[in-house]
Scaffold this active site. Structure first.
Site, PDB file in Angstrom:
ATOM      1  N   ASP A 159       0.844  -1.201   0.000  1.00 16.84           N
ATOM      2  CA  ASP A 159       0.000   0.000   0.000  1.00 16.84           C
ATOM      3  C   ASP A 159       0.882   1.256   0.000  1.00 16.84           C
ATOM      4  O   ASP A 159       0.602   2.232  -0.700  1.00 16.84           O
ATOM      5  CB  ASP A 159      -0.915  -0.034   1.232  1.00 16.84           C
ATOM      6  CG  ASP A 159      -1.633  -1.368   1.327  1.00 16.84           C
ATOM      7  OD1 ASP A 159      -2.361  -1.712   0.392  1.00 16.84           O
ATOM      8  OD2 ASP A 159      -1.409  -2.097   2.315  1.00 16.84           O
ATOM      9  N   HIS A 187      -4.578  -3.253   6.510  1.00 16.39           N
ATOM     10  CA  HIS A 187      -4.369  -3.559   5.087  1.00 16.39           C
ATOM     11  C   HIS A 187      -5.710  -4.031   4.529  1.00 16.39           C
ATOM     12  O   HIS A 187      -6.014  -5.224   4.478  1.00 16.39           O
ATOM     13  CB  HIS A 187      -3.310  -4.646   4.901  1.00 16.39           C
ATOM     14  CG  HIS A 187      -3.311  -5.182   3.499  1.00 16.39           C
ATOM     15  ND1 HIS A 187      -2.925  -4.426   2.422  1.00 16.39           N
ATOM     16  CD2 HIS A 187      -3.699  -6.374   2.994  1.00 16.39           C
ATOM     17  CE1 HIS A 187      -3.078  -5.133   1.317  1.00 16.39           C
ATOM     18  NE2 HIS A 187      -3.548  -6.318   1.633  1.00 16.39           N
TER      19      HIS A 187
HETATM   20  P1  NAX Z   1      -2.281 -18.230  -3.847  1.00 16.13           P
HETATM   21  O1  NAX Z   1      -3.641 -18.778  -3.553  1.00 16.13           O
HETATM   22  O2  NAX Z   1      -1.769 -18.182  -5.236  1.00 16.13           O
HETATM   23  O3  NAX Z   1      -1.207 -19.015  -2.967  1.00 16.13           O
HETATM   24  C1  NAX Z   1      -1.383 -19.291  -1.619  1.00 16.13           C
HETATM   25  C2  NAX Z   1      -0.614 -20.551  -1.330  1.00 16.13           C
HETATM   26  O4  NAX Z   1      -0.677 -20.771   0.085  1.00 16.13           O
HETATM   27  C3  NAX Z   1      -1.209 -21.793  -1.999  1.00 16.13           C
HETATM   28  O5  NAX Z   1      -0.199 -22.464  -2.735  1.00 16.13           O
HETATM   29  C4  NAX Z   1      -1.711 -22.623  -0.824  1.00 16.13           C
HETATM   30  O6  NAX Z   1      -1.577 -24.024  -1.041  1.00 16.13           O
HETATM   31  C5  NAX Z   1      -0.784 -22.145   0.288  1.00 16.13           C
HETATM   32  N1  NAX Z   1      -1.315 -22.401   1.635  1.00 16.13           N
HETATM   33  C6  NAX Z   1      -2.589 -22.351   2.072  1.00 16.13           C
HETATM   34  N2  NAX Z   1      -2.669 -22.713   3.367  1.00 16.13           N
HETATM   35  C7  NAX Z   1      -1.409 -22.987   3.755  1.00 16.13           C
HETATM   36  C8  NAX Z   1      -0.843 -23.413   4.971  1.00 16.13           C
HETATM   37  N3  NAX Z   1      -1.600 -23.666   6.052  1.00 16.13           N
HETATM   38  N4  NAX Z   1       0.501 -23.585   5.034  1.00 16.13           N
HETATM   39  C9  NAX Z   1       1.276 -23.372   3.954  1.00 16.13           C
HETATM   40  N5  NAX Z   1       0.779 -22.985   2.759  1.00 16.13           N
HETATM   41  C10 NAX Z   1      -0.538 -22.773   2.663  1.00 16.13           C
HETATM   42  O7  NAX Z   1      -2.286 -16.768  -3.176  1.00 16.13           O
HETATM   43  P2  NAX Z   1      -1.292 -15.564  -3.429  1.00 16.13           P
HETATM   44  O8  NAX Z   1      -1.782 -14.759  -4.550  1.00 16.13           O
HETATM   45  O9  NAX Z   1       0.101 -16.081  -3.459  1.00 16.13           O
HETATM   46  O10 NAX Z   1      -1.551 -14.700  -2.106  1.00 16.13           O
HETATM   47  C11 NAX Z   1      -1.175 -15.184  -0.836  1.00 16.13           C
HETATM   48  C12 NAX Z   1      -1.805 -14.329   0.249  1.00 16.13           C
HETATM   49  O11 NAX Z   1      -1.343 -12.982   0.155  1.00 16.13           O
HETATM   50  C13 NAX Z   1      -3.329 -14.250   0.155  1.00 16.13           C
HETATM   51  O12 NAX Z   1      -3.872 -14.350   1.458  1.00 16.13           O
HETATM   52  C14 NAX Z   1      -3.555 -12.842  -0.375  1.00 16.13           C
HETATM   53  O13 NAX Z   1      -4.826 -12.349  -0.006  1.00 16.13           O
HETATM   54  C15 NAX Z   1      -2.449 -12.102   0.297  1.00 16.13           C
HETATM   55  N6  NAX Z   1      -2.079 -10.791  -0.262  1.00 16.13           N
HETATM   56  C16 NAX Z   1      -1.641  -9.866   0.602  1.00 16.13           C
HETATM   57  C17 NAX Z   1      -1.207  -8.624   0.194  1.00 16.13           C
HETATM   58  C18 NAX Z   1      -0.699  -7.626   1.170  1.00 16.13           C
HETATM   59  O14 NAX Z   1      -0.350  -6.536   0.747  1.00 16.13           O
HETATM   60  N7  NAX Z   1      -0.651  -7.905   2.478  1.00 16.13           N
HETATM   61  C19 NAX Z   1      -1.280  -8.248  -1.231  1.00 16.13           C
HETATM   62  C20 NAX Z   1      -1.343  -9.409  -2.166  1.00 16.13           C
HETATM   63  C21 NAX Z   1      -2.187 -10.545  -1.690  1.00 16.13           C
HETATM   64  O15 NAX Z   1      -3.524 -10.254  -1.954  1.00 16.13           O
END
Ligand code: NAX
Length: 327
Positions: A159, A187
């Site tokens: 952000d 966020h």
């Molecule tokens: P993806 O869905 O592409 O990848 C997430 C990965 O996490 C998957 O491979 C899944 O298998 C794995 N996962 C789920 N539960 C798990 C666990 N208990 N232990 C280990 N791995 C686990 O999501 P992606 O686009 O990579 O985003 C990841 C996270 O970042 C999401 O929650 C998303 O909302 C968040 N974001 C946060 C942002 C921020 O600025 N704070 C911005 C970008 C993003 O939206």
């Protein structure tokens, strides 16, 4: 060469992981003289995809990459970890209420907080990127009471970077000449991007931009940027989120430049009216691996009102996870 630093990354098979792991291995996070060991945590179903990512990490032949290990066991992933980057989270599925999402992620982040407390190095620093990032950091911290609370953080650097990019585009001044941007609060769409202390090529930003632009264009554009990216790309921000995660850890570990600060979500001690114990974004400076909150800034009335709304949202999320027994 220095001894390798151990970096645990969760969600390594996801879209942020696919950017983040390569940037870490290239030395972008801790610098070109610092070897790294990667420890990647994923769920069992994602292991085949993660093996492909590991093959590519090897194929890139990064000189700084000392080792890569994968596991579905949190206690293995965080063993001796110096940094824990908690990216993996449960996405919101169809028909899922916000409360269901908090419960699903609460279970993940509480278990990871416990494993970090049991296994990580005493230098551990935790950065939560997975959403809802602020509240997930709060849950992890509550599950790890023996780890100093200032070691827990959540990502609002994306952000912050988006806010700098918008101000740069508006003023025509390079991002490198913009200092003292702030993002306050959660966020989420209630976040508070604040230009009132920003300095653009040595001049106060408020002398260069109209208040109406701040209210009607800057704040909504930054706060809704994630949704705009999804609309355009058909997928959520990944490369910029990974880059911001790199920036966040690099600032924390290596320091912020003289005369500047950054935005980080950390556990409040009551500063700026944010109730103690909530994880909120604040301006911070970093030196020697520690952050310090920038205190004593005067809050513009618009910023104060927006921050109060964001605090109310954080408090509400806190109440929901408390009701789930996670705090
Ligand atoms: P993806 O869905 O592409 O990848 C997430 C990965 O996490 C998957 O491979 C899944 O298998 C794995 N996962 C789920 N539960 C798990 C666990 N208990 N232990 C280990 N791995 C686990 O999501 P992606 O686009 O990579 O985003 C990841 C996270 O970042 C999401 O929650 C998303 O909302 C968040 N974001 C946060 C942002 C921020 O600025 N704070 C911005 C970008 C993003 O939206």
């Amino acid at each position: 060469m220095r001894a390798p630093v151990t970096i645990a990354v969760t969600g390594g098979a996801g879209q942020i992981g696919y950017q983040l792991l390569f940037r870490i291995a290239a030395g972008d996070m801790l610098g070109p003289g610092q070897p790294v060991r990667l420890r990647i945590l994923e769920v069992e179903q994602a292991m085949p995809a993660l093996e492909g990512v590991v093959m590519e990490l090897h194929d890139a032949a990064f000189p700084l990459l000392a080792s890569v290990d994968t596991t579905a066991d949190a206690s293995v992933a965080f063993e001796g970890a110096d940094h824990a980057l908690l990216v993996g989270a449960r996405p919101r599925g169809p028909g899922m209420e916000r409360g269901d999402l908090l419960a699903a992620n609460g279970a993940i982040f509480a278990a990871q907080g416990r494993a970090i407390q049991e296994r990580a190095s005493d230098r551990i620093r935790i950065t939560v990127t997975g959403n809802p990032a602020n509240t997930n950091a709060l849950i992890a911290a509550a599950a790890a009471p023996d780890i100093p609370r200032e070691r827990f953080s959540a990502l609002t650097r994306l952000d912050h970077n988006r806010a700098i990019a918008q101000l740069s585009a508006k003023t025509g001044v390079a991002v490198a000449d913009i200092r003292r941007m702030i993002v306050w609060g959660n966020h989420s769409a209630t976040q508070v991007p604040d230009v009132t202390h920003a300095v653009v090529a040595g001049r106060p930003a408020v002398e260069l931009v109209e208040r109406s632009w701040v209210r009607e264009a800057f704040v909504p554009t930054v706060a809704n940027r994630g949704a705009a990216i999804i609309e355009a790309r058909g997928a959520s921000s990944a490369a910029s989120a990974a880059s911001a995660t790199i920036d966040h850890v690099r600032s924390w570990a290596l320091g912020t430049p003289e005369g500047d600060w950054t935005s980080m979500s950390v556990l409040s001690s009551g500063e700026y009216g944010v109730p103690e114990g909530l994880v909120s974004s604040f301006p911070v400076t970093c030196a020697d691996g520690e952050w310090s909150l920038v205190e004593g800034l005067e809050l513009d009335p618009d910023v104060r009102a927006q921050l109060d709304r964001s605090i109310a949202e954080l408090a509400d999320e806190g109440e929901q996870v408390r009701a789930l027994g996670l705090l």
